[in-house]
Design a protein around this motif. Sequence first.
Motif, PDB file in Angstrom:
ATOM      1  N   THR A 138       0.864  -1.178   0.000  1.00  0.00           N
ATOM      2  CA  THR A 138       0.000   0.000   0.000  1.00  0.00           C
ATOM      3  C   THR A 138       0.898   1.225   0.000  1.00  0.00           C
ATOM      4  OG1 THR A 138      -1.690  -1.187   1.266  1.00  0.00           O
ATOM      5  CG2 THR A 138      -1.877   1.215   1.176  1.00  0.00           C
ATOM      6  N   SER A 139       0.750   2.062  -1.005  1.00  0.00           N
ATOM      7  CA  SER A 139       1.663   3.189  -1.184  1.00  0.00           C
ATOM      8  C   SER A 139       1.334   4.352  -0.263  1.00  0.00           C
ATOM      9  CB  SER A 139       1.599   3.679  -2.633  1.00  0.00           C
ATOM     10  OG  SER A 139       0.355   4.310  -2.871  1.00  0.00           O
ATOM     11  N   GLU A 140       2.318   5.227  -0.111  1.00  0.00           N
ATOM     12  CA  GLU A 140       2.129   6.442   0.682  1.00  0.00           C
ATOM     13  C   GLU A 140       0.954   7.254   0.150  1.00  0.00           C
ATOM     14  OE1 GLU A 140       4.638  10.469   1.958  1.00  0.00           O
ATOM     15  OE2 GLU A 140       5.343   9.180   0.345  1.00  0.00           O
ATOM     16  N   ARG A 141       0.816   7.310  -1.164  1.00  0.00           N
ATOM     17  CA  ARG A 141      -0.275   8.087  -1.759  1.00  0.00           C
ATOM     18  C   ARG A 141      -1.627   7.554  -1.314  1.00  0.00           C
ATOM     19  NH1 ARG A 141      -0.023   9.983  -8.092  1.00  0.00           N
ATOM     20  NH2 ARG A 141      -1.162  11.951  -7.772  1.00  0.00           N
ATOM     21  N   GLN A 142      -1.772   6.231  -1.297  1.00  0.00           N
ATOM     22  CA  GLN A 142      -3.015   5.616  -0.860  1.00  0.00           C
ATOM     23  C   GLN A 142      -3.215   5.799   0.636  1.00  0.00           C
ATOM     24  OE1 GLN A 142      -5.365   3.931  -2.995  1.00  0.00           O
ATOM     25  NE2 GLN A 142      -6.568   4.370  -1.165  1.00  0.00           N
ATOM     26  N   ILE A 143      -2.141   5.652   1.407  1.00  0.00           N
ATOM     27  CA  ILE A 143      -2.229   5.810   2.864  1.00  0.00           C
ATOM     28  C   ILE A 143      -2.712   7.213   3.219  1.00  0.00           C
ATOM     29  CG2 ILE A 143      -0.879   5.913   5.010  1.00  0.00           C
ATOM     30  CD1 ILE A 143       0.980   3.766   3.692  1.00  0.00           C
ATOM     31  N   ARG A 144      -2.153   8.218   2.545  1.00  0.00           N
ATOM     32  CA  ARG A 144      -2.539   9.611   2.820  1.00  0.00           C
ATOM     33  C   ARG A 144      -3.990   9.866   2.426  1.00  0.00           C
ATOM     34  NH1 ARG A 144       1.165  12.763   4.695  1.00  0.00           N
ATOM     35  NH2 ARG A 144       3.370  12.201   4.545  1.00  0.00           N
ATOM     36  N   ARG A 145      -4.416   9.296   1.318  1.00  0.00           N
ATOM     37  CA  ARG A 145      -5.812   9.484   0.923  1.00  0.00           C
ATOM     38  C   ARG A 145      -6.745   8.820   1.937  1.00  0.00           C
ATOM     39  NH1 ARG A 145     -10.127   7.295  -1.482  1.00  0.00           N
ATOM     40  NH2 ARG A 145     -11.417   8.711  -2.759  1.00  0.00           N
ATOM     41  N   ASP A 146      -6.410   7.619   2.362  1.00  0.00           N
ATOM     42  CA  ASP A 146      -7.260   6.903   3.316  1.00  0.00           C
ATOM     43  C   ASP A 146      -7.314   7.619   4.667  1.00  0.00           C
ATOM     44  OD1 ASP A 146      -7.662   5.022   1.358  1.00  0.00           O
ATOM     45  OD2 ASP A 146      -6.283   3.538   2.199  1.00  0.00           O
ATOM     46  N   ALA A 147      -6.223   8.291   5.038  1.00  0.00           N
ATOM     47  CA  ALA A 147      -6.173   8.989   6.332  1.00  0.00           C
ATOM     48  C   ALA A 147      -7.066  10.217   6.333  1.00  0.00           C
ATOM     49  CB  ALA A 147      -4.731   9.383   6.650  1.00  0.00           C
TER      50      ALA A 147
END
Length: 243
Positions: A138-147
């Motif tokens: 799971t990429s940083e981009r996805q992690i930030r969006r999910d947060a």
Amino acid sequence: MSSSKLEEQVTYQLTPRDIICLTWIAMQYAIRLDQLQRLLFRYTPEQDRHKLKPGADRLSLDRTYELVSKWLSLGYIEKGGILHGDKLWIWVSREGMRLCKLPFTYSGKPAPGRVPHLFFINQVRLAVEQKRPSDVWTSERQIRRDAGAAAKGESLPHLPDAILTNMTNGKVTALEIEKSSKTESELLDDLRELAVSYKSVWYFATSTTLRQLESRLADFTEEMRKPFRLYPLMEYGNDYGIS
């Protein structure tokens, strides 16, 4: 869509590899040309693998440029130099985001200061996925969006650079890629948050940052130190002045 674009799509047949690689690039923000060669090699269809050079670990530069040209013609990527003397970088366009059905805001050409960090996250991902093909990154981009956004007057907790999930046993590992040293207080805050949030944390860092990490972790209890594994970042390349 214009008739010319439709004609191009007839000429340029999109393949599952195209979609997989474009999605990978978008998730990582951008990719350097030599990394793209390795990514394309990995996802070369089985029926075409006999065409690959024996012993190679990447697609040929000529074939890679052909695919880059195809994606450019279809409007799915953008490319350019970012740092003087560096290799070409590629990132996904707005049209490419729509093609891959990704929910991210188009971010355009990466800022020069982000390039080394993006490069080493890609290097680590390529290496980890080769060794652990069944795990899910799971990429940083996805992690930030999910947060999501922080509530008014609050700040988001520390977010890792990636999360790796073992699909066999469900184990979740937070990954940190540190090219530059942080202040003692910043690093300590990050380590504490990671220690309470994850049972497994992998740090890929420069020699200077590794010493800083070892020093800070030495002050933790054995239980708090338990999740952490430290790895030298230079094993993943010596580009951008890494040591």
